[in-house]
Design a protein around this motif. Structure first.
Motif, PDB file in Angstrom:
ATOM      1  N   LYS A   6      41.478  14.777  27.686  1.00  0.00           N
ATOM      2  CA  LYS A   6      41.346  13.962  28.885  1.00  0.00           C
ATOM      3  C   LYS A   6      41.423  12.483  28.526  1.00  0.00           C
ATOM      4  O   LYS A   6      40.820  12.013  27.566  1.00  0.00           O
ATOM      5  CB  LYS A   6      40.022  14.265  29.586  1.00  0.00           C
ATOM      6  CG  LYS A   6      39.953  15.664  30.192  1.00  0.00           C
ATOM      7  CD  LYS A   6      38.654  15.856  30.954  1.00  0.00           C
ATOM      8  CE  LYS A   6      38.602  17.247  31.590  1.00  0.00           C
ATOM      9  NZ  LYS A   6      37.343  17.454  32.344  1.00  0.00           N
ATOM     10  N   ARG A  45      44.273  21.867  23.302  1.00  0.00           N
ATOM     11  CA  ARG A  45      45.443  21.896  24.181  1.00  0.00           C
ATOM     12  C   ARG A  45      45.396  20.780  25.224  1.00  0.00           C
ATOM     13  O   ARG A  45      46.421  20.286  25.658  1.00  0.00           O
ATOM     14  CB  ARG A  45      45.520  23.261  24.892  1.00  0.00           C
ATOM     15  CG  ARG A  45      45.964  24.396  23.999  1.00  0.00           C
ATOM     16  CD  ARG A  45      47.343  24.146  23.440  1.00  0.00           C
ATOM     17  NE  ARG A  45      47.833  25.245  22.640  1.00  0.00           N
ATOM     18  CZ  ARG A  45      48.663  26.167  23.097  1.00  0.00           C
ATOM     19  NH1 ARG A  45      49.104  26.115  24.330  1.00  0.00           N
ATOM     20  NH2 ARG A  45      49.071  27.143  22.312  1.00  0.00           N
ATOM     21  N   LYS A  46      44.184  20.415  25.651  1.00  0.00           N
ATOM     22  CA  LYS A  46      44.050  19.394  26.682  1.00  0.00           C
ATOM     23  C   LYS A  46      43.088  18.305  26.207  1.00  0.00           C
ATOM     24  O   LYS A  46      41.988  18.595  25.747  1.00  0.00           O
ATOM     25  CB  LYS A  46      43.536  20.000  27.989  1.00  0.00           C
ATOM     26  CG  LYS A  46      44.518  20.960  28.656  1.00  0.00           C
ATOM     27  CD  LYS A  46      43.970  21.450  29.981  1.00  0.00           C
ATOM     28  CE  LYS A  46      44.961  22.389  30.666  1.00  0.00           C
ATOM     29  NZ  LYS A  46      44.438  22.883  31.973  1.00  0.00           N
ATOM     30  N   GLY A  85      55.806  17.515  27.027  1.00  0.00           N
ATOM     31  CA  GLY A  85      54.788  17.877  26.052  1.00  0.00           C
ATOM     32  C   GLY A  85      53.990  19.095  26.489  1.00  0.00           C
ATOM     33  O   GLY A  85      53.679  19.983  25.683  1.00  0.00           O
ATOM     34  N   ILE A  86      53.659  19.159  27.773  1.00  0.00           N
ATOM     35  CA  ILE A  86      52.914  20.305  28.305  1.00  0.00           C
ATOM     36  C   ILE A  86      53.740  21.581  28.186  1.00  0.00           C
ATOM     37  O   ILE A  86      53.241  22.635  27.758  1.00  0.00           O
ATOM     38  CB  ILE A  86      52.533  20.051  29.790  1.00  0.00           C
ATOM     39  CG1 ILE A  86      51.579  18.858  29.890  1.00  0.00           C
ATOM     40  CG2 ILE A  86      51.907  21.297  30.407  1.00  0.00           C
ATOM     41  CD1 ILE A  86      51.287  18.414  31.302  1.00  0.00           C
ATOM     42  N   LEU A  87      55.021  21.504  28.554  1.00  0.00           N
ATOM     43  CA  LEU A  87      55.896  22.683  28.481  1.00  0.00           C
ATOM     44  C   LEU A  87      56.133  23.108  27.029  1.00  0.00           C
ATOM     45  O   LEU A  87      56.201  24.307  26.732  1.00  0.00           O
ATOM     46  CB  LEU A  87      57.226  22.373  29.168  1.00  0.00           C
ATOM     47  CG  LEU A  87      57.172  22.203  30.684  1.00  0.00           C
ATOM     48  CD1 LEU A  87      58.520  21.735  31.217  1.00  0.00           C
ATOM     49  CD2 LEU A  87      56.759  23.509  31.362  1.00  0.00           C
ATOM     50  N   ASP A 118      54.049  22.745  24.537  1.00  0.00           N
ATOM     51  CA  ASP A 118      52.833  23.434  24.104  1.00  0.00           C
ATOM     52  C   ASP A 118      52.827  24.890  24.564  1.00  0.00           C
ATOM     53  O   ASP A 118      52.353  25.782  23.859  1.00  0.00           O
ATOM     54  CB  ASP A 118      51.595  22.724  24.671  1.00  0.00           C
ATOM     55  CG  ASP A 118      51.236  21.466  23.898  1.00  0.00           C
ATOM     56  OD1 ASP A 118      51.602  21.385  22.711  1.00  0.00           O
ATOM     57  OD2 ASP A 118      50.590  20.577  24.473  1.00  0.00           O
ATOM     58  N   ARG A 119      53.350  25.108  25.757  1.00  0.00           N
ATOM     59  CA  ARG A 119      53.293  26.450  26.346  1.00  0.00           C
ATOM     60  C   ARG A 119      54.391  27.359  25.811  1.00  0.00           C
ATOM     61  O   ARG A 119      54.151  28.543  25.526  1.00  0.00           O
ATOM     62  CB  ARG A 119      53.394  26.341  27.866  1.00  0.00           C
ATOM     63  CG  ARG A 119      53.376  27.694  28.591  1.00  0.00           C
ATOM     64  CD  ARG A 119      53.317  27.514  30.094  1.00  0.00           C
ATOM     65  NE  ARG A 119      52.110  26.786  30.492  1.00  0.00           N
ATOM     66  CZ  ARG A 119      51.812  26.487  31.761  1.00  0.00           C
ATOM     67  NH1 ARG A 119      52.651  26.837  32.723  1.00  0.00           N
ATOM     68  NH2 ARG A 119      50.692  25.848  32.053  1.00  0.00           N
ATOM     69  N   ILE A 123      55.673  13.344  29.589  1.00  0.00           N
ATOM     70  CA  ILE A 123      54.339  13.912  29.797  1.00  0.00           C
ATOM     71  C   ILE A 123      54.438  15.415  30.027  1.00  0.00           C
ATOM     72  O   ILE A 123      53.755  16.220  29.371  1.00  0.00           O
ATOM     73  CB  ILE A 123      53.638  13.237  30.992  1.00  0.00           C
ATOM     74  CG1 ILE A 123      53.482  11.738  30.731  1.00  0.00           C
ATOM     75  CG2 ILE A 123      52.282  13.892  31.258  1.00  0.00           C
ATOM     76  CD1 ILE A 123      52.955  10.961  31.917  1.00  0.00           C
ATOM     77  N   TYR A 124      55.312  15.799  30.953  1.00  0.00           N
ATOM     78  CA  TYR A 124      55.456  17.214  31.291  1.00  0.00           C
ATOM     79  C   TYR A 124      56.217  17.977  30.211  1.00  0.00           C
ATOM     80  O   TYR A 124      56.002  19.178  30.032  1.00  0.00           O
ATOM     81  CB  TYR A 124      56.149  17.336  32.644  1.00  0.00           C
ATOM     82  CG  TYR A 124      55.340  16.723  33.758  1.00  0.00           C
ATOM     83  CD1 TYR A 124      54.271  17.408  34.325  1.00  0.00           C
ATOM     84  CD2 TYR A 124      55.615  15.435  34.224  1.00  0.00           C
ATOM     85  CE1 TYR A 124      53.508  16.837  35.335  1.00  0.00           C
ATOM     86  CE2 TYR A 124      54.853  14.856  35.234  1.00  0.00           C
ATOM     87  CZ  TYR A 124      53.805  15.566  35.778  1.00  0.00           C
ATOM     88  OH  TYR A 124      53.041  15.003  36.769  1.00  0.00           O
TER      89      TYR A 124
END
Length: 256
Positions: free
Chosen positions: A191, A188-189, A59-61, A63-64, A56-57
């Motif tokens: 929900k 990017r997000k 994927g967030i990293l 993207d950034r 999960i994290y």
């Protein structure tokens, strides 16, 4: 489609190296390190749970900081961990250090998946085709890897399994530098909401399927080795047969 082909080859190389150690680690933990089958299951379950959360994290990293960078980082960590197992008898023969490195491999291998999937998605004109190609490459690695691993152990020792994993990931690392970075075009997000029943149903079905599939790691490997008395190369051929069937039906499934 160049990125799709590169990510597919990366997936094949990683699958070759990782699938062999994944299949035989339960036996290695029991035979070489003296752990029980319950401890086998506990180690792999904890590692899998952590890897799932890390995705999960990751994927967030990704993207950034960029998908290519994150793939390079993840594959480099895998190659480094395999190198530690090759270079250090203390680590690979320890019932404490080896499980820690093995769980590290599980986490690092899982962490690159969101970035790899994102690159395939952004690089494919037809999304399903891109992911089908990626899946075929992954299945080739997971089909051939256990068979190669079984022959390496049968003809030598577990050390050659770790050496093979290091070489496969080193090649994957070199290849990852040829990827072209992509810019995400989607939101990017997104929900998550419980009202999406189809997503919930698919998630539950996937969970049940993976619970069954997970038995091949601990239950099937130990059953085949302890109760049925199969050699490592014979066990590898079982997984190779499974891989061949999956690869052969992949194209038909895509057209359906």
């Amino acid at each position: 489609m160049k990125n799709v082909e590169t990510v597919t080859l990366l997936s094949t190389l990683r699958g070759l190296g990782y699938s062999s150690i994944w299949i035989y680690s339960a036996i290695y933990l029991r035979l070489n390190l003296g752990l029980s089958i319950f401890q086998d299951g506990l180690i792999i379950s904890v590692g899998s749970a952590i890897a799932a959360v890390v995705q999960i994290y990751a994927g967030i990293l990704a993207d950034r900081f960029g998908y290519k960078r994150f793939i390079i980082l993840s594959v480099a960590i895998c190659a480094m961990l395999f190198a530690v197992l090759v270079a250090s008898p203390t680590v690979r023969e320890s019932p404490v250090y080896y499980p820690a490195v093995f769980m590290g491999l599980m986490i690092a291998n899982a962490a690159q998946a969101p970035a790899a999937n994102a690159i395939v998605s952004e690089s494919s004109s037809v999304k399903l085709r891109g992911f089908s190609i990626l899946r075929i490459g992954n299945n080739i690695g997971w089909g051939i890897g256990p068979a190669l691993g079984g022959f390496l152990i049968y003809g030598g020792s577990f050390y050659y399994l770790f050496l093979f994993g290091m070489v496969a990931n080193a090649l994957a690392l070199a290849l990852s530098f040829t990827l072209s970075e992509v810019v995400p075009t989607g939101p990017r997000k997104v929900k998550f909401h419980a009202g999406n029943r189809l997503l919930l149903v698919l998630s539950i079905v996937a969970l049940l399927l993976f619970i069954v599939q997970a038995q091949e790691t601990i239950t099937l490997s130990n059953y085949a080795n302890i109760i049925r008395g199969l050699n490592f190369n014979e066990l590898g051929l079982i997984y190779l047969t499974n891989g061949i069937v999956v690869i052969a039906t992949q194209g038909t499934t895509f057209h359906l």
